[in-house]
Design a protein around this motif. Structure first.
Motif, PDB file in Angstrom:
ATOM      1  N   PHE A 191      35.960  32.030  38.844  1.00  0.00           N
ATOM      2  CA  PHE A 191      36.280  33.361  39.328  1.00  0.00           C
ATOM      3  C   PHE A 191      37.226  33.293  40.517  1.00  0.00           C
ATOM      4  O   PHE A 191      37.029  32.516  41.431  1.00  0.00           O
ATOM      5  CB  PHE A 191      34.995  34.102  39.743  1.00  0.00           C
ATOM      6  N   ASP A 192      38.247  34.138  40.470  1.00  0.00           N
ATOM      7  CA  ASP A 192      39.151  34.315  41.597  1.00  0.00           C
ATOM      8  C   ASP A 192      39.611  35.767  41.576  1.00  0.00           C
ATOM      9  O   ASP A 192      40.736  36.075  41.175  1.00  0.00           O
ATOM     10  CB  ASP A 192      40.330  33.347  41.508  1.00  0.00           C
ATOM     11  N   LEU A 193      38.713  36.661  41.982  1.00  0.00           N
ATOM     12  CA  LEU A 193      39.009  38.092  41.907  1.00  0.00           C
ATOM     13  C   LEU A 193      40.156  38.471  42.822  1.00  0.00           C
ATOM     14  O   LEU A 193      41.000  39.307  42.461  1.00  0.00           O
ATOM     15  CB  LEU A 193      37.757  38.906  42.264  1.00  0.00           C
ATOM     16  N   ALA A 194      40.220  37.873  44.001  1.00  0.00           N
ATOM     17  CA  ALA A 194      41.298  38.214  44.937  1.00  0.00           C
ATOM     18  C   ALA A 194      42.650  37.826  44.354  1.00  0.00           C
ATOM     19  O   ALA A 194      43.617  38.609  44.405  1.00  0.00           O
ATOM     20  CB  ALA A 194      41.072  37.518  46.283  1.00  0.00           C
ATOM     21  N   GLY A 195      42.734  36.621  43.782  1.00  0.00           N
ATOM     22  CA  GLY A 195      43.986  36.194  43.182  1.00  0.00           C
ATOM     23  C   GLY A 195      44.360  37.039  41.986  1.00  0.00           C
ATOM     24  O   GLY A 195      45.538  37.376  41.783  1.00  0.00           O
ATOM     25  N   GLU A 321      45.356  29.524  32.600  1.00  0.00           N
ATOM     26  CA  GLU A 321      44.684  30.461  33.499  1.00  0.00           C
ATOM     27  C   GLU A 321      43.826  31.473  32.746  1.00  0.00           C
ATOM     28  O   GLU A 321      43.196  32.328  33.367  1.00  0.00           O
ATOM     29  CB  GLU A 321      45.720  31.205  34.349  1.00  0.00           C
ATOM     30  N   TYR A 322      43.788  31.417  31.405  1.00  0.00           N
ATOM     31  CA  TYR A 322      43.073  32.422  30.640  1.00  0.00           C
ATOM     32  C   TYR A 322      41.572  32.438  30.953  1.00  0.00           C
ATOM     33  O   TYR A 322      40.945  33.497  30.995  1.00  0.00           O
ATOM     34  CB  TYR A 322      43.273  32.203  29.136  1.00  0.00           C
ATOM     35  N   VAL A 323      40.994  31.251  31.144  1.00  0.00           N
ATOM     36  CA  VAL A 323      39.564  31.204  31.446  1.00  0.00           C
ATOM     37  C   VAL A 323      39.274  31.929  32.760  1.00  0.00           C
ATOM     38  O   VAL A 323      38.365  32.750  32.859  1.00  0.00           O
ATOM     39  CB  VAL A 323      39.073  29.738  31.516  1.00  0.00           C
ATOM     40  N   GLU A 324      40.058  31.625  33.780  1.00  0.00           N
ATOM     41  CA  GLU A 324      39.862  32.246  35.091  1.00  0.00           C
ATOM     42  C   GLU A 324      40.084  33.755  35.027  1.00  0.00           C
ATOM     43  O   GLU A 324      39.322  34.534  35.607  1.00  0.00           O
ATOM     44  CB  GLU A 324      40.831  31.612  36.083  1.00  0.00           C
ATOM     45  N   VAL A 325      41.129  34.183  34.304  1.00  0.00           N
ATOM     46  CA  VAL A 325      41.422  35.611  34.185  1.00  0.00           C
ATOM     47  C   VAL A 325      40.297  36.332  33.460  1.00  0.00           C
ATOM     48  O   VAL A 325      39.800  37.376  33.906  1.00  0.00           O
ATOM     49  CB  VAL A 325      42.768  35.827  33.453  1.00  0.00           C
ATOM     50  N   SER A 327      37.195  35.456  33.048  1.00  0.00           N
ATOM     51  CA  SER A 327      35.968  35.456  33.837  1.00  0.00           C
ATOM     52  C   SER A 327      36.021  36.507  34.940  1.00  0.00           C
ATOM     53  O   SER A 327      35.046  37.221  35.191  1.00  0.00           O
ATOM     54  CB  SER A 327      35.736  34.073  34.442  1.00  0.00           C
ATOM     55  N   GLY A 328      37.174  36.610  35.614  1.00  0.00           N
ATOM     56  CA  GLY A 328      37.315  37.623  36.654  1.00  0.00           C
ATOM     57  C   GLY A 328      37.214  39.028  36.104  1.00  0.00           C
ATOM     58  O   GLY A 328      36.580  39.909  36.706  1.00  0.00           O
ATOM     59  N   MET A 329      37.827  39.262  34.951  1.00  0.00           N
ATOM     60  CA  MET A 329      37.727  40.581  34.322  1.00  0.00           C
ATOM     61  C   MET A 329      36.291  40.882  33.912  1.00  0.00           C
ATOM     62  O   MET A 329      35.810  42.019  34.034  1.00  0.00           O
ATOM     63  CB  MET A 329      38.651  40.633  33.109  1.00  0.00           C
ATOM     64  N   MET A 330      35.593  39.860  33.442  1.00  0.00           N
ATOM     65  CA  MET A 330      34.204  40.021  33.036  1.00  0.00           C
ATOM     66  C   MET A 330      33.338  40.506  34.197  1.00  0.00           C
ATOM     67  O   MET A 330      32.564  41.461  34.072  1.00  0.00           O
ATOM     68  CB  MET A 330      33.668  38.699  32.504  1.00  0.00           C
ATOM     69  N   ILE A 331      33.477  39.853  35.334  1.00  0.00           N
ATOM     70  CA  ILE A 331      32.670  40.222  36.486  1.00  0.00           C
ATOM     71  C   ILE A 331      33.038  41.619  36.989  1.00  0.00           C
ATOM     72  O   ILE A 331      32.175  42.423  37.342  1.00  0.00           O
ATOM     73  CB  ILE A 331      32.834  39.185  37.608  1.00  0.00           C
TER      74      ILE A 331
END
Length: 421
Positions: A191-195, A321-325, A327-331
């Protein structure tokens, strides 16, 4: 094609039975809540327990799968689903229901993850579209079918709760007895919501608003049907009409967003949502047929908008970066689903059931207005890495879109690691 369908038949049957149970539970619980005289705010607290459990499971369940495998985790989760709904029938106390519904949310999110990751393992690029179309239809038929079981029983006793527990237990059998190869372990969420917000503010804001709207409707829609005087059969039809509208609109919306700036489509969805929700407010005392038609229009934009935001976020991301994106959208979506019922419940208690659609109209207005503002702030090609294809969601449930995001992460991990997808 028939061979491909046969290879996933056990998964489809498990999905169908689970969604029948879910559809029954998602309608019988608000009907029973109204019968008990609980306030809409109380129902909102119960709904919050569900969404909290659901969001937590999206983070925790992959770790259990890595340790003991898909089938054992699925068996444990289905057992929890049965236990939770049976406890709701035995202990009629809203405080206990918050805990029971949290268990349900945790269990069904994990069940989606197991089924969909297993399905992803069985499909190929050639049959992916066809098989997932069958999956979409299966989830829709199961959800609607479960809702139509409510008029056949009495929500004020334990019979429908027991039936729901039986359906959940039956859903375990096809997958547990399947001889298909087990799927690869899912990717771990990062997760990197800020980014993600810096890269795509409209994706984050839109995901939160989409979650708030979906959480409000899916947890309080049954209360709305009871408060305006619809019978259980009429209420089930209204809920089904909204899901039907969602299922037929996803492909046209997706194709439009693939051909133009997705934010323009978001603006259009926001305008359509405001109009259809206000129409429902003014038609709340109209004939059931009129309500069904308007509900289909509301559904046509209520659920597909999250997929727009996921696609837009992935447009601005690189493959690694798809995994990080996702996951962030999920949260972000999960936080939205938690907040939605808590925001709308007190309003419905104060101003009546029609105010549900007033609040949804405000959310839609904010969704469209923010997308329009971002269009003015940033050109469509700024930061664009490569436009991805729009992917339709399964029939929406509280947070199902979040599980879809997790499965997109799984697909991305499969591609980068060389596993078949």
């Amino acid at each position: 094609m028939l061979g491909s369908l046969f290879s996933v038949s056990s998964l489809m049957l498990s999905t169908l039975l689970m969604m029948v149970g879910f559809g029954l539970a998602s309608y019988v619980l608000p009907v029973r809540s109204v019968a008990e005289g609980w306030s809409t705010m109380t129902v909102s607290f119960i709904a919050t327990g569900y969404t909290l459990g659901f969001t937590l499971s999206c983070i925790v369940t992959p770790k259990f799968v890595l340790r003991v495998g898909h089938v054992r985790v699925f068996a444990a989760l289905i057992t929890l689903l049965s236990i939770a709904i049976l406890l709701c029938g035995l202990v009629i106390d809203w405080r206990a229901w918050i805990f029971f519904r949290a268990i349900s949310g945790f269990a069904i999110a994990g069940s989606y993850l197991v089924i969909e990751s297993w399905l992803n393992e069985q499909v190929t690029n050639e049959n992916r579209g066809m098989l997932f179309s069958v999956y979409l239809i299966t989830t829709m038929v199961g959800t609607i079918g479960g809702q139509y079981l409510v008029p056949l029983g009495d929500p004020t006793n334990t019979s429908l709760f027991i039936l729901c527990g039986v359906l959940f237990s039956l859903a375990l059998l096809p997958t547990a007895l399947s001889s298909q190869t087990m799927p690869a372990p899912p990717a771990q969420a990062r997760f990197d919501l800020a980014g993600l917000f810096r890269r795509s503010p409209v994706a984050i804001v839109g995901a939160f608003l989409a979650g708030a709207m979906a959480g409000a409707w899916l947890n309080l829609g049954g209360v709305f049907t009871q408060k305006i005087g619809l019978s259980t059969a009429e209420g089930a039809t209204l809920l089904a009409a909204l899901l039907f509208g969602s299922s037929i609109s996803q492909i046209p919306i997706g194709r439009a967003s693939d051909r133009m700036d997705r934010r323009i489509v978001m603006v259009g969805c926001g305008i359509a949502g405001v109009g259809s929700c206000l129409a429902m407010v003014f038609a709340v005392n109209a004939s059931p047929i009129t309500l069904y038609i308007i509900a289909a229009f509301v559904g046509s934009v209520l659920f597909p908008i999250y997929a727009l935001n996921v696609a837009h976020a992935n447009d601005l991301a690189r493959p690694n970066e798809y995994v990080e994106v996702s996951s962030g959208m999920m949260i972000t979506y999960g936080i939205g689903t938690i907040s939605g019922p808590l925001m709308v419940g007190p309003v419905m208690d104060r101003f009546g059931p029609a105010s549900l659609f007033v609040v949804l109209a405000i959310y839609f207005a904010a969704y469209g207005a923010y997308a329009a503002w971002r269009i003015a702030k940033r050109n469509a090609k700024d930061g664009l890495v490569g436009k991805t294809d729009f992917q339709a969601n399964t029939v929406p449930t509280p947070g199902t879109e979040a599980v879809n995001a997790m499965n997109q992460a799984i697909n991305a991990d499969n591609e980068t690691s060389g596993r078949p997808a």
